[in-house]
Structures are given as structure tokens and as C-alpha cells.
Design an enzyme around this catalytic site. Structure first.
Site, PDB file in Angstrom:
ATOM      1  N   GLU A 141       0.805  -1.222   0.000  1.00 48.28           N
ATOM      2  CA  GLU A 141       0.000   0.000   0.000  1.00 48.28           C
ATOM      3  C   GLU A 141       0.844   1.282   0.000  1.00 48.28           C
ATOM      4  OE1 GLU A 141      -4.254  -1.352   1.931  1.00 48.28           O
ATOM      5  OE2 GLU A 141      -2.832  -0.314   3.240  1.00 48.28           O
ATOM      6  N   THR A 257     -12.665  -7.637   8.866  1.00 48.78           N
ATOM      7  CA  THR A 257     -11.763  -6.540   8.506  1.00 48.78           C
ATOM      8  C   THR A 257     -10.470  -6.611   9.307  1.00 48.78           C
ATOM      9  OG1 THR A 257     -13.690  -5.132   8.078  1.00 48.78           O
ATOM     10  CG2 THR A 257     -11.544  -4.043   8.307  1.00 48.78           C
ATOM     11  N   GLY A 260      -6.365 -10.512   8.225  1.00 46.18           N
ATOM     12  CA  GLY A 260      -5.101 -10.888   7.602  1.00 46.18           C
ATOM     13  C   GLY A 260      -3.932 -10.100   8.165  1.00 46.18           C
ATOM     14  N   ASP A 261      -4.168  -8.820   8.449  1.00 47.10           N
ATOM     15  CA  ASP A 261      -3.107  -7.997   9.040  1.00 47.10           C
ATOM     16  C   ASP A 261      -2.785  -8.463  10.456  1.00 47.10           C
ATOM     17  OD1 ASP A 261      -3.032  -6.438   6.740  1.00 47.10           O
ATOM     18  OD2 ASP A 261      -4.486  -5.003   7.527  1.00 47.10           O
ATOM     19  N   SER A 291      -9.537 -11.811  16.329  1.00 47.22           N
ATOM     20  CA  SER A 291      -9.869 -10.481  15.811  1.00 47.22           C
ATOM     21  C   SER A 291     -11.216 -10.436  15.103  1.00 47.22           C
ATOM     22  CB  SER A 291      -8.771  -9.985  14.868  1.00 47.22           C
ATOM     23  OG  SER A 291      -8.864 -10.593  13.592  1.00 47.22           O
TER      24      SER A 291
END
Length: 306
Positions: A141, A257, A260-261, A291
Site C-alpha cells: 500500500e 476486517t 489478515g493484518d 480479531s
């Protein structure tokens, strides 16, 4: 301030979170609710996930000179992340518009804003500190040339590059092959294989077996190690001695949301703490699973498991 164990060079956003019954298709209008702003961005998310697993983290990136800048950094500040190399630049802070449906699935539109100003010169100013980090995390990003410079400047003895190639950007094959591990989902794994001019395995009815095949393909293309995330099925971990599956526990999904991070940040923390890649991935799968059980990205990330 202690020497960081994990360096993260990446994006910092605010997330505009919208709740909808169903995600809209092309030309569709749906009613939603929410509209709250919270910290986000893949780089920031991964830095926070690592910090909450008990390691010292340094963040390299940029925010704008708008009212969103402080909101974007609040959780990183609370977790003690080193923000000395987060620059303030003219213009807006990065923005992600996140729509989440009743099944916890989402779609996301990212406006880079200040993330476009994370130039090689910003990384140059942080290289001395980053060279002391056992693990450095990169994503897709920020500008490609910045990611290229960071990986090529730091990869080698003493520093392990964790590359989460999301989204898949046009990095040189040489840069991608510096990662150890490369972390991608199934779709991204296929894109990377195409980019590396390798064979993409045919789709398999079993997502776990497809994940195994993608790992084998990426290893065959020259990667030292790879993690292919498989959503609710966990992740496939590929190394020189083969491919193993890390299964995920069953959870009640509220919002995927940033999951993955969460995995990427926890993997980086585990590696920095001396875990094997397989054990670090198991930690990452557990953190990602936790999460998704509450709304939002950073606010949903757990602190270190007992």
C-alpha cells in the site's frame, strides 16, 4: 527507547466503517449504518498486532496534516510503537472505506492520501534503526520503489523480510524472492505466481489442498518460505522441508476486517521472539481468529495470549 524487534514500513489510514445487510453489487444502492472512523491501514494494523504480542515495534510511514492524522495513530501510541519515523506531510491522511455485511464479509476502497508520500528518502532516514530489527514487515500500500529499496537494503543476515504482498503490486521478482516468508491469500498467491512466470495450480474443490498446491508452486518459484492464508481453514505454511497446515479454531464471525493484518503482525512478533515459522503462523492464526469476533480492525486485536 529500546531497540525495536520489528520494523514496519507501510500504510497508515483511518477506516470509515459502514454496516450493511448485503454488500452492494455494481449499480446497486443499499442502506447502511455506522459511519464511525477508526485507525487502520495495512502497515499500521500489522505494527499494532505485533506490538500487542509484546515486542518492540518501529513504524515508518506518513500521515497528512488534516484532522484524521491523530486518530490514525491513537492505538499505535497506546501500544508504545516507536513513531519517530512517521512523517507529517501536506494533504489528507490515507482513508479506507470499509463496508461489512451481516455475515462479517467486507469490501474495501482505499484512498492512499499521505501513503503516496512514503518515498525512498523517508526510508533512507530510518535505515539505521531498521537495520537493527530482526524482522521487517512490508506490504503493497505504499509506492513500489519504496518497498523495493527497503527490501534490497535490509534483506540479509540479521534481518528477515516478511512481505505481505497485498495488494499485489509490480515488485521485481528479485525483491519478492527476498521475502522469508511471503504471506498472501489464495487469490494473491495466484497473482504472484503469474508475476513470477510460474504455473498456477488448477483450482481444487478442497481449499486446504489448493493452499498446499499454491505453497508448493511458490516454493518451486524460488521463495524461501511462504504462508498462504485460507480464511476459516487457517493457513498453509511452506518451507524447504514441505508444506504443513495450521488449522483455525471455529469462531463466531462478526467482522473479518483486518484479520489478515492481525495474522501478519503476530507472525512477525513470533519470529522476532525466536519462534519457528510454523509456531509463529499458529500464533498468527489464533490472533486473526480472535480479531474476527468483534467489529473493526485495530480495536479487535487481542493483547498477548497467556
Amino acid at each position: 527507547m529500546n531497540q525495536p524487534s520489528v520494523g514496519v514500513v507501510g500504510s497508515i489510514n483511518v477506516d470509515l466503517l459502514l454496516k450493511v445487510r448485503d454488500l452492494p453489487g455494481p449499480g446497486h444502492t443499499v442502506l447502511g449504518e455506522g459511519g464511525t472512523l477508526s485507525p487502520g491501514g495495512k502497515g499500521s494494523n500489522q505494527a499494532l498486532a505485533a506490538a500487542r504480542q509484546g515486542v518492540e515495534v518501529a513504524m515508518v510511514g506518513a500521515v497528512g496534516d488534516d484532522a484524521h492524522a491523530e486518530a490514525a495513530l491513537v492505538y499505535l501510541q497506546e501500544a508504545g510503537v516507536d513513531l519517530r519515523h512517521v512523517h507529517r506531510v501536506a494533504g489528507p491522511t490515507g482513508l479506507a472505506v470499509v463496508a461489512v455485511d451481516d455475515n462479517g464479509e467486507n469490501n474495501i476502497i482505499v484512498v492512499p492520501g499521505a501513503n503516496s508520500a512514503v518515498t525512498p528518502s523517508i526510508v533512507d532516514s530510518a535505515l539505521t534503526e531498521l537495520k537493527g530489527c530482526p524482522v521487517v514487515v512490508l506490504q503493497g500500500e505504499i509506492p513500489e520503489e519504496t518497498t523495493e529499496l527497503t527490501a534490497k537494503s535490509l534483506a540479509g543476515p540479521g534481518t528477515r523480510i516478511v512481505l505481505n504482498l497485498a495488494p499485489v503490486i509490480g515488485l521485481s521478482p528479485e525483491t519478492i524472492l527476498l521475502s522469508d516468508p511471503l504471506i498472501v491469500n489464495e487469490h494473491e498467491a495466484g497473482q504472484v505466481l503469474v508475476h513470477l512466470r510460474s504455473v498456477v495450480p488448477a483450482p481444487h474443490s478442497d481449499p486446504v489442498e489448493h493452499g498446499r498446491a499454491l505453497c508448493r508452486g511458490l516454493l518451486g518459484a524460488g521463495l524461501a518460505s511462504v504462508i498462504v492464508t485460507l480464511g476459516s481453514k487457517g493457513a498453509a505454511v511452506g518451507q524447504h522441508d514441505g508444506v504443513e497446515i495450521v488449522a483455525a479454531r471455529r469462531v463466531s464471525v462478526v467482522d473479518t476486517t483486518g484479520a489478515g493484518d492481525a495474522l501478519v503482525g503476530a507472525v512477525a512478533a513470533g519470529l522476532a521472539n525466536g519462534m519457528t515459522l510454523l509456531d509463529a503462523c499458529a500464533l498468527g492464526v489464533s490472533v486473526a481468529g480472535a480479531s474476527v469476533e468483534s467489529a473493526g480492525a485495530q480495536e479487535s486485536y487481542p493483547w498477548a495470549f497467556a
